[in-house]
Scaffold this motif. Structure first.
Motif, PDB file in Angstrom:
ATOM      1  N   GLU A  11      99.938 -65.322  24.126  1.00  0.00           N
ATOM      2  CA  GLU A  11     100.745 -64.314  24.813  1.00  0.00           C
ATOM      3  C   GLU A  11     100.262 -62.905  24.472  1.00  0.00           C
ATOM      4  N   LEU A  12      99.912 -62.681  23.217  1.00  0.00           N
ATOM      5  CA  LEU A  12      99.365 -61.385  22.818  1.00  0.00           C
ATOM      6  C   LEU A  12      98.090 -61.077  23.600  1.00  0.00           C
ATOM      7  N   ARG A  15      98.981 -60.258  27.294  1.00  0.00           N
ATOM      8  CA  ARG A  15      99.704 -59.007  27.526  1.00  0.00           C
ATOM      9  C   ARG A  15      98.941 -57.762  27.062  1.00  0.00           C
ATOM     10  N   TRP A  16      97.982 -57.919  26.168  1.00  0.00           N
ATOM     11  CA  TRP A  16      97.290 -56.795  25.548  1.00  0.00           C
ATOM     12  C   TRP A  16      96.749 -55.763  26.543  1.00  0.00           C
ATOM     13  N   GLU A  19     100.210 -53.983  28.418  1.00  0.00           N
ATOM     14  CA  GLU A  19     101.410 -53.482  27.754  1.00  0.00           C
ATOM     15  C   GLU A  19     101.048 -52.793  26.445  1.00  0.00           C
ATOM     16  N   ILE A  24     104.884 -55.358  23.474  1.00  0.00           N
ATOM     17  CA  ILE A  24     104.531 -56.727  23.099  1.00  0.00           C
ATOM     18  C   ILE A  24     105.357 -57.170  21.891  1.00  0.00           C
ATOM     19  N   ARG A  27     108.862 -58.149  22.868  1.00  0.00           N
ATOM     20  CA  ARG A  27     108.899 -59.454  23.543  1.00  0.00           C
ATOM     21  C   ARG A  27     108.733 -60.604  22.549  1.00  0.00           C
ATOM     22  N   VAL A  35     101.833 -56.551  15.479  1.00  0.00           N
ATOM     23  CA  VAL A  35     101.049 -56.766  16.703  1.00  0.00           C
ATOM     24  C   VAL A  35      99.709 -56.045  16.613  1.00  0.00           C
TER      25      VAL A  35
END
Length: 69
Positions: A11-12, A15-16, A19, A24, A27, A35
């Motif tokens: 997910e990181l 989304r990197w 966002e 992040i 979320r 993060v």
């Protein structure tokens, strides 16, 4: 048990590019520093700072940038 599961890392990575670190973190339920640290260890590309030239019209030097005649 570690916080950074394979699913959270995926997910990181997803989304990197889109966002901020803070978004992040919210979320994922962790801190921005966690993060950012993980992104650095994963060697994800760096993002420009939010206040980089262009964010405020590309003017350098703040509000007092004009030369008065």
């Amino acid at each position: 048990m570690t916080f950074w599961t394979a699913e959270r890392i995926a997910e990181l990575r997803q989304r990197w590019p889109h966002e901020t670190g803070g978004q992040i973190a919210a979320r994922l339920g962790t801190t921005r520093n966690a993060v950012m640290g993980k992104a650095r260890r994963l060697e994800l590309p760096q993002k420009p700072p939010a206040n980089a030239a262009g964010a405020h019209g590309g003017v350098r030097g703040g509000w007092n940038h004009r030369q008065w005649s």
